[in-house]
Design a protein around this motif. Structure first.
Motif, PDB file in Angstrom:
ATOM      1  N   TYR A 149      21.580  15.097 -53.620  1.00  0.00           N
ATOM      2  CA  TYR A 149      22.221  16.732 -52.931  1.00  0.00           C
ATOM      3  C   TYR A 149      22.034  17.682 -53.720  1.00  0.00           C
ATOM      4  O   TYR A 149      21.901  18.116 -54.960  1.00  0.00           O
ATOM      5  CB  TYR A 149      23.547  16.289 -53.370  1.00  0.00           C
ATOM      6  N   GLU A 162      26.578  15.795 -44.233  1.00  0.00           N
ATOM      7  CA  GLU A 162      27.662  16.408 -44.360  1.00  0.00           C
ATOM      8  C   GLU A 162      28.671  16.804 -42.848  1.00  0.00           C
ATOM      9  O   GLU A 162      29.521  15.782 -43.123  1.00  0.00           O
ATOM     10  CB  GLU A 162      27.454  17.496 -44.473  1.00  0.00           C
ATOM     11  N   CYS A 166      31.693  13.836 -42.567  1.00  0.00           N
ATOM     12  CA  CYS A 166      33.207  14.831 -42.827  1.00  0.00           C
ATOM     13  C   CYS A 166      33.718  15.358 -40.748  1.00  0.00           C
ATOM     14  O   CYS A 166      34.123  15.613 -41.426  1.00  0.00           O
ATOM     15  CB  CYS A 166      32.515  16.061 -43.071  1.00  0.00           C
ATOM     16  N   TYR A 246      26.336  13.028 -52.867  1.00  0.00           N
ATOM     17  CA  TYR A 246      27.076  14.037 -52.364  1.00  0.00           C
ATOM     18  C   TYR A 246      28.129  14.167 -51.618  1.00  0.00           C
ATOM     19  O   TYR A 246      28.979  13.149 -52.164  1.00  0.00           O
ATOM     20  CB  TYR A 246      26.357  13.339 -50.181  1.00  0.00           C
TER      21      TYR A 246
END
Length: 277
Positions: A149, A162, A166, A246
């Motif tokens: 990250y 991401e 997410c 991350y």
């Protein structure tokens, strides 16, 4: 945070790796004469030195690309036709025959997997693992590496992770290495202080430097090719550890909504190994 600074020595080292050079502009006539004509003899140069411009010597730049021989237009046309024919076959034999698969995909995607695979043309993950369109959110790069990250580097990889975790809520992130990987061979071949041969490749594969050092330390007595085979899997393990840096990946693992899996596809023997870190 204090501003980042670079020492004079570090700046000089960085400058040496740039791919472009700045030279004092001269007239075209001067450049042509300098490239085509031998330098004046010592006797003539002493008498005419005040009238002649300084000889132009083009600076040699590292990382100059080496291009293959030009491809005949007919061969290029044939390559494009191959793509057209390939799509026509896909359209009639797959797309048109599976509306139950493709109609829902028109509204959106909901993949279960995120797959990191090498860009090597021999190891397409959808083909080797039988994944259909809509099943895997895929990132392919040299040596299937996942950097740690960092918000100021590798934003392309970071944004893909991401979005997959997410937004798409993938359940499984798989990192798959493969046999005879050129990127892994390049990593293991890197020599400290040696100039790079490519603009980007060496800097990218240095992502796997900790895995390389581990293999060299633990398997120093093995031949180079055997070390490469071990590093193909060890680099996958490092990428899996990097994924845990991350925050959204770490949270998903802690909540039980996300799992990480490593893999190695040996196209020489036709085997696929999968493991959990």
């Amino acid at each position: 945070a204090p501003p980042l600074t670079m020492s004079t020595a570090a700046a000089a080292a960085a400058a040496q790796s740039w791919c472009f050079a700045t030279v004092t502009p001269r007239s075209r006539a001067t450049v042509v004469a300098s490239l085509a004509s031998p330098s004046p003899s010592s006797s003539s140069s002493s008498s005419n030195s005040s009238n002649l411009p300084a000889p132009f010597r083009p600076r040699l730049i590292r990382n100059t690309p080496v291009f293959a021989a030009p491809v005949a237009p007919a061969a290029m046309d044939a390559a494009v036709d191959r793509l057209k024919d390939g799509f026509a076959k896909f359209k009639t034999e797959f797309y048109d025959k599976k509306p139950e698969l493709f109609e829902p995909l028109k509204a959106g995607q909901a993949p279960k997997y995120m797959v990191f695979s090498c860009a090597d043309s021999r190891v397409c993950p959808s083909v080797t693992m039988g994944l259909e369109p809509g099943e895997a959110f895929t990132v392919r790069n040299i040596a299937n590496m996942v950097p740690a990250y960092c918000k100021i580097k590798h934003a392309g990889v970071g944004s893909a992770i991401e979005y997959a975790v997410c937004a798409l809520k993938v359940e499984l992130i798989v990192v798959i290495g493969h046999s005879r990987c050129g990127g892994i061979k390049a990593l293991l071949s890197l020599k400290d202080g040696a100039p790079d041969s490519f603009h980007f490749v060496e800097d990218w594969v240095r992502t796997g430097f900790p895995a390389k050092k581990k293999v060299q330390t633990e398997h120093a007595s093995l031949p180079f090719d055997d070390q490469c085979a071990i590093l193909e899997k060890e680099a996958v393990n490092q990428s899996l550890e990097n994924l845990k840096t991350y925050p959204f990946v770490k949270e998903g693992i802690a909540n039980g909504t996300l799992k990480l899996v490593g893999g190695h596809y040996d196209f020489v023997s036709g085997n696929l190994d999968l493991w959990e870190p």
